[in-house]
Design a protein around this motif. Structure first.
Motif, PDB file in Angstrom:
ATOM      1  N   SER A  70      16.906 -12.197  78.167  1.00 41.26           N
ATOM      2  CA  SER A  70      15.615 -11.642  78.586  1.00 41.26           C
ATOM      3  C   SER A  70      14.783 -11.223  77.382  1.00 41.26           C
ATOM      4  O   SER A  70      13.583 -11.505  77.309  1.00 41.26           O
ATOM      5  CB  SER A  70      15.824 -10.431  79.510  1.00 41.26           C
ATOM      6  OG  SER A  70      16.540 -10.797  80.663  1.00 41.26           O
ATOM      7  N   LEU A  71      15.426 -10.567  76.437  1.00 42.23           N
ATOM      8  CA  LEU A  71      14.712 -10.105  75.253  1.00 42.23           C
ATOM      9  C   LEU A  71      14.288 -11.267  74.366  1.00 42.23           C
ATOM     10  O   LEU A  71      13.178 -11.297  73.836  1.00 42.23           O
ATOM     11  CB  LEU A  71      15.588  -9.132  74.455  1.00 42.23           C
ATOM     12  CG  LEU A  71      15.836  -7.773  75.116  1.00 42.23           C
ATOM     13  CD1 LEU A  71      16.904  -7.000  74.356  1.00 42.23           C
ATOM     14  CD2 LEU A  71      14.543  -6.972  75.164  1.00 42.23           C
ATOM     15  N   LEU A 125      13.898  -1.654  78.843  1.00 44.19           N
ATOM     16  CA  LEU A 125      15.254  -1.943  78.371  1.00 44.19           C
ATOM     17  C   LEU A 125      15.596  -1.108  77.143  1.00 44.19           C
ATOM     18  O   LEU A 125      16.679  -0.530  77.043  1.00 44.19           O
ATOM     19  CB  LEU A 125      15.383  -3.426  78.025  1.00 44.19           C
ATOM     20  CG  LEU A 125      15.495  -4.413  79.196  1.00 44.19           C
ATOM     21  CD1 LEU A 125      15.417  -5.833  78.691  1.00 44.19           C
ATOM     22  CD2 LEU A 125      16.801  -4.204  79.948  1.00 44.19           C
ATOM     23  N   LYS A 126      14.664  -1.045  76.223  1.00 42.14           N
ATOM     24  CA  LYS A 126      14.926  -0.357  74.955  1.00 42.14           C
ATOM     25  C   LYS A 126      14.944   1.159  75.104  1.00 42.14           C
ATOM     26  O   LYS A 126      15.790   1.851  74.532  1.00 42.14           O
ATOM     27  CB  LYS A 126      13.867  -0.737  73.913  1.00 42.14           C
ATOM     28  CG  LYS A 126      14.078  -0.084  72.550  1.00 42.14           C
ATOM     29  CD  LYS A 126      12.987  -0.496  71.590  1.00 42.14           C
ATOM     30  CE  LYS A 126      13.241   0.124  70.205  1.00 42.14           C
ATOM     31  NZ  LYS A 126      13.192   1.595  70.249  1.00 42.14           N
ATOM     32  N   LEU A 141      22.583   0.408  76.152  1.00 42.21           N
ATOM     33  CA  LEU A 141      22.402  -0.763  75.311  1.00 42.21           C
ATOM     34  C   LEU A 141      22.462  -0.377  73.831  1.00 42.21           C
ATOM     35  O   LEU A 141      21.895   0.625  73.424  1.00 42.21           O
ATOM     36  CB  LEU A 141      21.050  -1.429  75.607  1.00 42.21           C
ATOM     37  CG  LEU A 141      20.899  -2.111  76.963  1.00 42.21           C
ATOM     38  CD1 LEU A 141      19.491  -2.683  77.099  1.00 42.21           C
ATOM     39  CD2 LEU A 141      21.936  -3.210  77.138  1.00 42.21           C
ATOM     40  N   LYS A 142      23.145  -1.204  73.041  1.00 42.65           N
ATOM     41  CA  LYS A 142      23.249  -0.954  71.610  1.00 42.65           C
ATOM     42  C   LYS A 142      21.999  -1.453  70.904  1.00 42.65           C
ATOM     43  O   LYS A 142      21.548  -2.571  71.123  1.00 42.65           O
ATOM     44  CB  LYS A 142      24.501  -1.651  71.047  1.00 42.65           C
ATOM     45  CG  LYS A 142      25.808  -1.083  71.586  1.00 42.65           C
ATOM     46  CD  LYS A 142      27.004  -1.767  70.949  1.00 42.65           C
ATOM     47  CE  LYS A 142      28.311  -1.176  71.465  1.00 42.65           C
ATOM     48  NZ  LYS A 142      29.490  -1.854  70.866  1.00 42.65           N
ATOM     49  N   ILE A 143      21.454  -0.598  70.039  1.00 41.29           N
ATOM     50  CA  ILE A 143      20.186  -0.907  69.373  1.00 41.29           C
ATOM     51  C   ILE A 143      20.304  -2.154  68.498  1.00 41.29           C
ATOM     52  O   ILE A 143      19.330  -2.916  68.361  1.00 41.29           O
ATOM     53  CB  ILE A 143      19.713   0.306  68.530  1.00 41.29           C
ATOM     54  CG1 ILE A 143      18.284   0.066  68.024  1.00 41.29           C
ATOM     55  CG2 ILE A 143      20.685   0.574  67.397  1.00 41.29           C
ATOM     56  CD1 ILE A 143      17.251  -0.047  69.086  1.00 41.29           C
ATOM     57  N   GLN A 144      21.497  -2.391  67.906  1.00 42.73           N
ATOM     58  CA  GLN A 144      21.645  -3.585  67.065  1.00 42.73           C
ATOM     59  C   GLN A 144      21.380  -4.845  67.864  1.00 42.73           C
ATOM     60  O   GLN A 144      20.670  -5.753  67.415  1.00 42.73           O
ATOM     61  CB  GLN A 144      23.058  -3.668  66.458  1.00 42.73           C
ATOM     62  CG  GLN A 144      23.452  -2.480  65.618  1.00 42.73           C
ATOM     63  CD  GLN A 144      24.346  -1.538  66.384  1.00 42.73           C
ATOM     64  OE1 GLN A 144      24.020  -1.143  67.507  1.00 42.73           O
ATOM     65  NE2 GLN A 144      25.473  -1.174  65.795  1.00 42.73           N
ATOM     66  N   GLY A 168      13.974  -3.703  83.865  1.00 38.79           N
ATOM     67  CA  GLY A 168      13.346  -4.300  82.681  1.00 38.79           C
ATOM     68  C   GLY A 168      13.357  -5.815  82.745  1.00 38.79           C
ATOM     69  O   GLY A 168      12.349  -6.469  82.437  1.00 38.79           O
ATOM     70  N   ILE A 169      14.484  -6.376  83.145  1.00 36.89           N
ATOM     71  CA  ILE A 169      14.593  -7.834  83.255  1.00 36.89           C
ATOM     72  C   ILE A 169      13.623  -8.382  84.301  1.00 36.89           C
ATOM     73  O   ILE A 169      12.958  -9.406  84.085  1.00 36.89           O
ATOM     74  CB  ILE A 169      16.047  -8.232  83.596  1.00 36.89           C
ATOM     75  CG1 ILE A 169      16.964  -7.963  82.395  1.00 36.89           C
ATOM     76  CG2 ILE A 169      16.126  -9.702  84.004  1.00 36.89           C
ATOM     77  CD1 ILE A 169      18.438  -8.103  82.691  1.00 36.89           C
TER      78      ILE A 169
END
Length: 270
Positions: free
Chosen positions: A85-86, A124-125, A131-134, A252-253
């Protein structure tokens, strides 16, 4: 583009299952496997391997390699559906770059729909704390380079055969991926060989049909169709990898898919 999205989905799933391998080794196998198709095809049909728009072909390959590597890295940190998605907000960047470099028209309403899709990224963010930022950063930067891939292919146009475009990408990715994986090489065993070798098959058809789509259609109209990959990947992630999606992730998706779908609805081919 729909065929491309399905092929990319299976590629994503196999890459996800190879989590113990270096991302560069995965890039190597994914690229080298496709050369088994591209080089014989070009030789059989007496098509020059060097192509015509060589500078643009190399540039497209570098953009593609960067995008692919970063996306594979993101799969190690976040669920497949979220990563896809991102990454596939790339049409937003593609539309922006097309406006700047290709002088393609982008309707005002399209920017509104792109804003809806980007709002999904912010959800999402900012709201899914699991969710992991990396992983998020890897997928987002991958999307920027994917947008550059789209417009570079459009710039090449029909001056080069689609397989020539794909072959350049695969040759450069094989060489660079192979060199960078030497120090962290892991010897495959059993079914890992089958999975690694199959990456090239799915990758070849995914790249071929994406390239064909971008060559015959306007960037803004064709690129958003890749959102189908999001749906396919989420389904496989749920049933194969038992991935968990929070309500914020799904929201978000859905915003991303909604924005891209609305964009398609107003960008009809002439």
């Amino acid at each position: 583009m729909a065929i491309s999205a399905l092929a990319f989905t299976f590629l994503n799933a196999f890459v996800k299952s190879l989590g113990t391998f270096s991302v560069y080794q995965i890039v190597f196998f994914r690229s080298a496997g496709s050369l088994v198709f591209t080089i014989p095809f070009l030789l059989k049909n007496k098509i020059s391997l060097l192509g015509n728009k060589r500078g643009l072909l190399v540039l497209r390959s570098v953009f593609g390699l960067t995008s692919m590597t970063l996306f594979f890295l993101s799969l190690k940190y976040i669920p497949m559906g979220t990563a896809v998605s991102l990454r596939y907000i790339a049409p937003i960047f593609a539309a922006f770059f097309a406006l700047l470099f290709l002088k393609e028209n982008v309707k005002l309403l399209q920017w509104l729909f792109f804003a809806i899709a980007f709002a999904g990224v912010l959800v999402l963010k900012g709201l899914d704390t699991e969710l992991k930022i990396q992983g998020i950063l890897f997928a987002l930067v991958s999307a920027v380079f994917a947008g550059l891939v789209y417009i570079t292919i459009r710039k090449i146009g029909d001056k080069d055969h689609p397989v020539v475009v794909v072959n350049y990408f695969m040759v450069i990715s094989t060489v660079i991926g192979g060199l960078l994986s030497i120090n962290n090489w892991t010897m495959p065993v059993g079914k890992q060989w089958f999975i690694l070798l199959s990456l090239g098959i799915f990758g070849y058809f995914a790249q071929l049909y994406m390239t064909k789509a971008m060559q015959v259609g306007e960037t803004n109209q064709v690129a958003p169709l890749k959102y189908l990959e999001v749906i396919f990947t989420i389904v496989i992630g749920l049933f194969w990898f038992q991935e968990v999606y929070t309500l914020w992730s799904l929201a978000g998706i859905l915003l991303i898919i909604l924005g891209l779908t609305l964009n398609i609805s107003i960008k009809k081919p002439k």
